[in-house]
Write a protein that holds these residues in place. Structure first.
Motif, PDB file in Angstrom:
ATOM      1  N   PRO A   1      -5.111  10.538   2.889  1.00  0.00           N
ATOM      2  CA  PRO A   1      -4.970   9.654   1.730  1.00  0.00           C
ATOM      3  C   PRO A   1      -3.567   9.746   1.134  1.00  0.00           C
ATOM      4  O   PRO A   1      -3.079  10.837   0.825  1.00  0.00           O
TER       5      PRO A   1
ATOM      6  N   GLY B   1     -12.108   8.045   4.303  1.00  0.00           N
ATOM      7  CA  GLY B   1     -11.177   8.434   3.247  1.00  0.00           C
ATOM      8  C   GLY B   1     -11.667   9.650   2.472  1.00  0.00           C
ATOM      9  O   GLY B   1     -10.895  10.561   2.178  1.00  0.00           O
TER      10      GLY B   1
ATOM     11  N   MET C   1     -14.679   3.028   6.291  1.00  0.00           N
ATOM     12  CA  MET C   1     -13.367   3.438   5.811  1.00  0.00           C
ATOM     13  C   MET C   1     -13.479   4.261   4.535  1.00  0.00           C
ATOM     14  O   MET C   1     -12.709   5.198   4.319  1.00  0.00           O
ATOM     15  N   ALA C   2     -14.439   3.943   3.675  1.00  0.00           N
ATOM     16  CA  ALA C   2     -14.653   4.746   2.470  1.00  0.00           C
ATOM     17  C   ALA C   2     -15.087   6.163   2.840  1.00  0.00           C
ATOM     18  O   ALA C   2     -14.600   7.153   2.265  1.00  0.00           O
TER      19      ALA C   2
ATOM     20  N   ASP D   1       0.818  -1.208   0.000  1.00  0.00           N
ATOM     21  CA  ASP D   1       0.000   0.000   0.000  1.00  0.00           C
ATOM     22  C   ASP D   1       0.854   1.261   0.000  1.00  0.00           C
ATOM     23  O   ASP D   1       0.419   2.314  -0.465  1.00  0.00           O
TER      24      ASP D   1
ATOM     25  N   SER E   1      -7.027   1.475  13.210  1.00  0.00           N
ATOM     26  CA  SER E   1      -7.742   0.586  12.286  1.00  0.00           C
ATOM     27  C   SER E   1      -8.373  -0.590  13.013  1.00  0.00           C
ATOM     28  O   SER E   1      -9.536  -0.943  12.778  1.00  0.00           O
TER      29      SER E   1
ATOM     30  N   THR F   1      -8.871  -0.674   5.077  1.00  0.00           N
ATOM     31  CA  THR F   1     -10.153  -1.374   5.076  1.00  0.00           C
ATOM     32  C   THR F   1      -9.967  -2.849   5.395  1.00  0.00           C
ATOM     33  O   THR F   1     -10.764  -3.451   6.129  1.00  0.00           O
TER      34      THR F   1
ATOM     35  N   VAL G   1     -16.112  -1.580   5.490  1.00  0.00           N
ATOM     36  CA  VAL G   1     -15.862  -1.048   4.145  1.00  0.00           C
ATOM     37  C   VAL G   1     -16.502   0.322   3.975  1.00  0.00           C
ATOM     38  O   VAL G   1     -15.880   1.274   3.494  1.00  0.00           O
TER      39      VAL G   1
ATOM     40  N   MET H   1      -3.621   3.236  -3.603  1.00  0.00           N
ATOM     41  CA  MET H   1      -5.043   2.951  -3.764  1.00  0.00           C
ATOM     42  C   MET H   1      -5.449   1.582  -3.225  1.00  0.00           C
ATOM     43  O   MET H   1      -6.635   1.266  -3.150  1.00  0.00           O
ATOM     44  N   LEU H   2      -4.469   0.760  -2.816  1.00  0.00           N
ATOM     45  CA  LEU H   2      -4.815  -0.528  -2.218  1.00  0.00           C
ATOM     46  C   LEU H   2      -5.528  -0.303  -0.882  1.00  0.00           C
ATOM     47  O   LEU H   2      -5.086   0.511  -0.071  1.00  0.00           O
ATOM     48  N   PRO H   3      -6.604  -1.037  -0.605  1.00  0.00           N
ATOM     49  CA  PRO H   3      -7.407  -0.783   0.604  1.00  0.00           C
ATOM     50  C   PRO H   3      -6.866  -1.496   1.847  1.00  0.00           C
ATOM     51  O   PRO H   3      -7.566  -2.294   2.475  1.00  0.00           O
ATOM     52  N   SER H   4      -5.634  -1.204   2.212  1.00  0.00           N
ATOM     53  CA  SER H   4      -5.040  -1.911   3.353  1.00  0.00           C
ATOM     54  C   SER H   4      -5.741  -1.564   4.661  1.00  0.00           C
ATOM     55  O   SER H   4      -5.951  -2.434   5.506  1.00  0.00           O
TER      56      SER H   4
END
Length: 220
Positions: free
Chosen positions: A115, A177, A173-174, A18, A148, A28, A170, A23-26
């Motif tokens: 981000p 972000g 976290m979205a 990440d 997290s 999440t 999910v 952009m990898l959802p680590s």
């Protein structure tokens, strides 16, 4: 336990990767994993330590790579730096470098949750003279892992472990972000442009010092 072991290896790989592919959802993934191990203190502890170590490893490897890259750019002269770092990126980098010099740990605490913040922090730190980056990365990794995992456990406590917790992680976290991205853009618009000379001087440090001395000698 075998499934958890392989899941942890995948998670660690995602957290390290990440750094290079933001952009990898680590985050999440860690949050969702925390919800799935809700109620098992041993697995929660392993997840917490694994996430923190993976975060530190990714940041430190990236920082060393960026140091080497910046040294190569500095050896090619200011034009190479100017060609890679221009405009808004240069302005933000200079602001970030100044705060790293003055307040390295506070800067880490803020940048780590923005981000692509860990990547930007490492790139900017690689252009400053000997920052305490190993400790900065350790602090950022621990804070990020605690945040997290705690968020995942909280969602699981509210929604219950399992699929509902996964979906909640999910979505949450979205939303976080998007909110942090909005804060970062708003902060960017409220800061004035900085002089180009200062940008180039900081962007090339610390490797540009010998070149600067040679330029002064030729000018004399």
């Amino acid at each position: 336990m075998t499934v958890f072991f392989w899941a942890m290896l995948i998670l660690i790989g995602m957290v390290v990767a990440d750094f290079f592919v933001p952009m990898l959802p680590s985050a999440t993934l860690v949050t969702a994993a925390a919800g799935l191990v809700f109620g098992n203190p041993l697995l929660i502890g392993v997840l917490l330590v694994g996430a923190a170590v993976a975060s530190w490893l990714g940041e430190f490897l990236g920082y060393r790579l960026f140091r080497s890259l910046r040294a190569g750019l500095a050896s090619r002269g200011p034009r190479a730096v100017r060609g890679l770092i221009t405009g808004t990126v240069a302005k933000l980098e200079t602001l970030l470098q100044r705060t790293i010099i003055d307040h390295p740990y506070r800067t880490t605490m803020v940048a780590r949750f923005l981000p692509a913040g860990r990547t930007a922090l490492a790139w900017a730190a690689a252009g400053t003279a000997k920052p305490p980056y190993a400790r900065m990365a350790a602090l950022g990794g621990v804070l990020w892992a605690v945040y997290s995992v705690s968020l995942g456990l909280t969602i699981a406590w509210i929604a219950g472990p399992g699929l509902q917790s996964l979906v909640g992680s999910v979505v949450t976290m979205a939303a976080v972000g998007l909110f942090l991205g909005w804060v970062a853009r708003r902060w960017q618009r409220t800061h004035p442009d900085l002089p180009e000379a200062a940008v180039l001087a900081i962007a090339a440090a610390p490797d540009a010092e010998p070149a600067a001395a040679d330029d002064e000698a030729r000018a004399a």
